[in-house]
Design an enzyme around this catalytic site. Structure first.
Site, PDB file in Angstrom:
ATOM      1  N   GLU A 126      55.263 -32.419  23.582  1.00  0.00           N
ATOM      2  CA  GLU A 126      54.745 -31.898  24.843  1.00  0.00           C
ATOM      3  C   GLU A 126      54.840 -30.375  24.831  1.00  0.00           C
ATOM      4  O   GLU A 126      55.698 -29.810  24.163  1.00  0.00           O
ATOM      5  CB  GLU A 126      55.563 -32.436  26.028  1.00  0.00           C
ATOM      6  CG  GLU A 126      55.328 -33.902  26.315  1.00  0.00           C
ATOM      7  CD  GLU A 126      55.953 -34.832  25.290  1.00  0.00           C
ATOM      8  OE1 GLU A 126      56.983 -34.457  24.699  1.00  0.00           O
ATOM      9  OE2 GLU A 126      55.410 -35.922  25.045  1.00  0.00           O
TER      10      GLU A 126
ATOM     11  N   CYS B 187      49.643 -48.883  26.519  1.00  0.00           N
ATOM     12  CA  CYS B 187      50.389 -48.133  25.490  1.00  0.00           C
ATOM     13  C   CYS B 187      51.863 -48.489  25.468  1.00  0.00           C
ATOM     14  O   CYS B 187      52.451 -48.700  24.418  1.00  0.00           O
ATOM     15  CB  CYS B 187      50.183 -46.632  25.681  1.00  0.00           C
ATOM     16  SG  CYS B 187      51.156 -45.870  26.993  1.00  0.00           S
TER      17      CYS B 187
ATOM     18  N   HIS C  46      45.212 -43.509  34.502  1.00  0.00           N
ATOM     19  CA  HIS C  46      46.347 -43.304  33.581  1.00  0.00           C
ATOM     20  C   HIS C  46      47.481 -44.295  33.874  1.00  0.00           C
ATOM     21  O   HIS C  46      48.232 -44.652  32.976  1.00  0.00           O
ATOM     22  CB  HIS C  46      46.833 -41.857  33.606  1.00  0.00           C
ATOM     23  CG  HIS C  46      47.411 -41.433  32.281  1.00  0.00           C
ATOM     24  ND1 HIS C  46      46.722 -41.560  31.096  1.00  0.00           N
ATOM     25  CD2 HIS C  46      48.622 -40.930  31.940  1.00  0.00           C
ATOM     26  CE1 HIS C  46      47.480 -41.145  30.094  1.00  0.00           C
ATOM     27  NE2 HIS C  46      48.645 -40.762  30.579  1.00  0.00           N
TER      28      HIS C  46
ATOM     29  N   CYS D 251      53.571 -42.126  21.601  1.00  0.00           N
ATOM     30  CA  CYS D 251      52.431 -41.770  22.442  1.00  0.00           C
ATOM     31  C   CYS D 251      51.352 -41.204  21.527  1.00  0.00           C
ATOM     32  O   CYS D 251      51.582 -40.254  20.803  1.00  0.00           O
ATOM     33  CB  CYS D 251      52.864 -40.735  23.483  1.00  0.00           C
ATOM     34  SG  CYS D 251      51.483 -39.951  24.335  1.00  0.00           S
TER      35      CYS D 251
ATOM     36  N   GLU E   1      58.915 -40.794  29.791  1.00  0.00           N
ATOM     37  CA  GLU E   1      57.504 -40.768  30.163  1.00  0.00           C
ATOM     38  C   GLU E   1      57.142 -41.989  31.007  1.00  0.00           C
ATOM     39  O   GLU E   1      56.273 -41.922  31.874  1.00  0.00           O
ATOM     40  CB  GLU E   1      56.616 -40.689  28.926  1.00  0.00           C
ATOM     41  CG  GLU E   1      55.169 -40.376  29.292  1.00  0.00           C
ATOM     42  CD  GLU E   1      54.281 -40.195  28.088  1.00  0.00           C
ATOM     43  OE1 GLU E   1      54.322 -41.062  27.205  1.00  0.00           O
ATOM     44  OE2 GLU E   1      53.569 -39.195  28.035  1.00  0.00           O
TER      45      GLU E   1
ATOM     46  N   TYR F  24      49.160 -47.148  31.055  1.00  0.00           N
ATOM     47  CA  TYR F  24      50.551 -47.451  30.709  1.00  0.00           C
ATOM     48  C   TYR F  24      50.794 -48.949  30.560  1.00  0.00           C
ATOM     49  O   TYR F  24      51.760 -49.364  29.934  1.00  0.00           O
ATOM     50  CB  TYR F  24      51.501 -46.860  31.765  1.00  0.00           C
ATOM     51  CG  TYR F  24      51.807 -45.393  31.544  1.00  0.00           C
ATOM     52  CD1 TYR F  24      50.817 -44.517  31.129  1.00  0.00           C
ATOM     53  CD2 TYR F  24      53.083 -44.885  31.741  1.00  0.00           C
ATOM     54  CE1 TYR F  24      51.087 -43.183  30.920  1.00  0.00           C
ATOM     55  CE2 TYR F  24      53.367 -43.548  31.532  1.00  0.00           C
ATOM     56  CZ  TYR F  24      52.361 -42.697  31.121  1.00  0.00           C
ATOM     57  OH  TYR F  24      52.638 -41.377  30.910  1.00  0.00           O
TER      58      TYR F  24
ATOM     59  N   THR G 107      51.287 -33.486  26.915  1.00  0.00           N
ATOM     60  CA  THR G 107      51.376 -34.299  25.706  1.00  0.00           C
ATOM     61  C   THR G 107      50.107 -34.143  24.893  1.00  0.00           C
ATOM     62  O   THR G 107      49.011 -34.276  25.419  1.00  0.00           O
ATOM     63  CB  THR G 107      51.538 -35.787  26.082  1.00  0.00           C
ATOM     64  OG1 THR G 107      52.580 -35.901  27.022  1.00  0.00           O
ATOM     65  CG2 THR G 107      51.878 -36.620  24.861  1.00  0.00           C
TER      66      THR G 107
END
Ligand code: SF4
Ligand code: FE
Length: 483
Positions: free
Chosen positions: A257, A299, A292, A100, A447, A296, A191
């Site tokens: 995190e 990423c 977000h 990440c 995650e 995903y 994070t």
């Protein structure tokens, strides 16, 4: 100021005096710890890639707000093309870090706040949009990494924020002053926060009229008094302290995190983006989560590319690459990974302009994207473990491999294909272990389940956006039903 190089970014973080706690020790910046440093390196990649001419178009963009070329991670999306490029950029960063890289949270908060503050101002005559645009331009011009903090500890899930036994279970305003507000609370699972220059705080859920003090959004720098971070543990984290690299699997990159505490933090007026307008809390959450969930689809796909590659290399080293079931498993992994990418691209291509002028993804498709992310990486990991074989969890340590007496035995008996060194075989298995079970499993597996909202949160959005009534009408029309 121009775009920062990776080195300038590291130096800029070193200058911020943070309050970080980990394993009973206190740190003032993440460069001091071998556990935190790989996570900083992942963010650094977002700066390094932006310096490379071949990635300029993906990683940077001329901002209509600053008039200069800025890093895309600080950009306000101007078109569906921007939304698509965002996903492609994230896939690239995932491929280059297998971790990440953290900087997306700020970008997603930027775009959610841009439109929400605009609409809130229109309804209430507030000046949050102006505050936010000023902050956004400052961050873009100075190429800052901004974290986005949304998830409150939440205490008893059956109770609203104001009804909690401990009123601090959701971050809230404790004092209103002429020059600003004082807030108290915490944000969990943050994070990348210790690798950021600034943090944007947002509410964690929609808020009712009794929860006005909890409907708050603002930005503060990481050295703000009263703000401190408690780093979470990760599986295999202390391997990074052993001074060897092979056993770590991915020694250069990672993510960490933190439970972040806001212990009576002062926020000046010009850094406030929402302050009591409770009906806009839900809009902000929904838009941030939507962006977000789109993220995903980029990423996790990039990290998936590395994992698929690692499984294929392991098959080569085992001498199993030609077996038809291995080939088929790699095809299945690729199919699942590309399906996630399809979702990321689709919700971007189907995006639309908001009232404020920036672009937002199609919320239904973004939620479908993330719902698939809660499942497919688990299956991809399962297949990678299947292909890798049991040695990925039983291989001895690097120190034993280097040992004068027993090293040659490890080298002899743990060899697969004769032309491949045992060391290389161990390296690729450790990388798979890292992604499946080690420190990177936080970013790739768990995650995928809970980041950007747990599965049920997407199902609620899918049910809201799915327009079941329109589908019923379609069926009735085809069946010639008249009621
Ligand atoms: Fe970016 Fe993915 Fe990390 Fe979120 S989980 S910050 S989208 S890399
Ligand atoms: Fe995330």
């Amino acid at each position: 100021m121009a775009l920062m190089t990776g080195e300038q970014y590291i130096e800029s973080i070193k200058k911020i005096k943070m309050e970080i706690y980990m394993f009973g020790e206190k740190y003032s910046n993440p460069t001091e710890s071998p556990i935190l440093r790989p996570s900083l390196n992942s963010v650094r990649m977002t700066y390094d890639l932006a310096q490379m001419p071949e990635y300029e178009d993906l990683m940077t963009v001329v901002s209509p707000y600053t008039g200069t070329r800025v890093n895309r991670f600080t950009h306000i999306h101007q078109s569906t093309e921007d939304l698509i490029k965002k996903v492609k950029m994230q896939r690239l960063c995932g491929q280059k870090t297998a971790a990440c890289f953290q900087r997306c949270v700020g970008m997603d908060a930027f775009n959610a706040l841009f439109s929400t503050t605009y609409e809130c101002d229109k309804a209430h005559g507030t000046n949050y949009h102006e505050n936010f645009v000023k902050f956004m331009k400052y961050a873009a011009e100075n190429d800052l990494t901004v974290d986005g903090a949304m998830t409150d500890p939440k205490g008893d899930r059956s109770l609203a924020p104001h009804a909690q036994v401990d009123p601090d279970m959701f971050l809230h305003i404790v004092e209103r002053r002429p020059d600003g507000i004082v807030v108290r609370g915490a944000k969990a699972h943050q994070t990348g926060i210790c690798n950021s220059h600034e943090v944007i705080v947002m509410p964690t859920q929609s808020m009712g009229p009794d929860d006005k003090d909890y409907a708050v959004s603002f930005a503060v720098p990481l050295d703000t008094p009263g703000l401190f971070m408690i780093i979470g543990r990760q599986s295999c984290d202390t391997r990074k302290l052993e001074g060897t690299t092979l056993d770590v699997g991915n020694s250069e990159f990672g993510g960490v995190e933190a439970l972040t505490i806001f212990d009576d933090v002062f926020v000046p007026n010009d850094r406030i983006f929402l302050c009591g307008e409770n009906e806009f809390a839900g809009m902000l959450v929904e838009r941030f989560a939507g962006y977000h969930r789109q993220s995903y689809g980029g990423c996790k796909v990039g990290v998936g590319d590395v994992l698929i590659g690692a499984a294929a290399v392991a098959a080569d080293y085992n001498g199993a690459a030609k077996a038809s079931h291995i080939k088929d498993k790699l095809i299945e992994m690729t199919h699942l990974n590309e399906t996630l990418y399809c979702c990321g691209i689709a919700c971007s291509a189907e995006g639309h302009k908001t009232e404020s002028g920036n672009y937002i993804i199609d919320l239904l498709l973004a939620n479908v994207c993330k719902q698939n992310v809660t499942r497919f990486p688990y299956e991809i990991v399962r297949l990678a473990e299947d292909i890798a074989g049991g040695l990925m969890v039983t291989a001895p340590s690097e120190k034993d491999l280097r040992d004068e007496k027993i090293g040659p035995y490890i080298d002899k008996y743990l060899r697969g294909v004769a032309t491949v060194s045992t060391e290389n075989r161990m390296k690729i298995l450790r990388l798979i272990e890292n992604l499946a079970l080690g420190t990177a499993a936080v970013g790739y597996r768990t995650e995928s389940m809970h980041g950007a909202g747990s599965p049920q949160a997407q199902r609620i959005m899918i049910s809201r956006q799915g327009n079941l009534n329109a589908k019923k009408e379609l069926a009735k029309a085809i069946a010639h039903i008249e009621e």
